[in-house]
Motif scaffolding. Structure first.
Motif: not given
Length: 172
Positions: A33, A35, A41, A43, A116
């Motif tokens: 995940k 940005n 976001e 993936s 993250h």
């Protein structure tokens, strides 16, 4: 427990610890995940079915990262839509946008691991001591199998551009 790999890399000559596994050719690329901008976001699944060159840089505001991103932007233009080129750093989205606009980067997808750090941990490039992602190159086929990987031993070294591009061309 997250894997840590000490003594495999340096930053300006100082040993650093990389968090996460060392991916190898033939491995299934892990999802992450990350940005696209401050709020949106992305993936790995967002790029499903595409051949991907993922260029990982510590910060676009450094000379080697700047050169690496510019070089792959030029190569992406030559290859057209045969593959997608992604640059990942922990720079804030504002800094990535500013860099791309001033450097004329128009063929690279820039994604940021600032929030993250899941990309860094999943791909084994998160520098524990600095919370930056270590310079690396990953090439994934359309099924997200790792077809090429280069982890740089020294953060300030350039990757082997020709080896990466040759591996990419073999998939196209």
């Amino acid at each position: 427990m997250t894997q840590e790999r000490a003594g495999v890399a340096t930053a300006k000559g100082y040993p650093v610890t990389l968090v996460g596994p060392e991916l190898k050719i033939g491995d299934q690329a892990p999802d992450f995940k990350i940005n696209q901008d401050l709020l949106k976001e992305a993936s790995l699944s967002d790029y499903a079915g595409k051949i991907k060159l993922i260029s990982v840089v510590p910060s676009l505001d450094t000379p080697v990262c700047d050169s690496q991103t510019r070089r792959f932007n030029v190569e992406a233009a030559k290859l057209g839509d045969e593959a997608i080129f992604i640059t990942i750093s922990v720079d804030l989205p504002f800094a990535q946008s500013r860099f791309c606009s001033t450097a004329g980067i128009d063929r690279m997808i820039t994604l940021t691991d600032y929030k993250h750090r899941t990309f860094g941990e999943a791909y084994g490039v998160l520098i524990k001591e600095l919370q930056l992602d270590m310079r690396a190159i990953f090439i994934l086929d359309a099924n997200n199998t790792v077809q090429y990987v280069e982890y740089l031993k020294e953060m300030t070294d350039h990757p082997d551009y020709e080896a990466a591009l040759n591996a990419l061309r073999e998939l196209i």
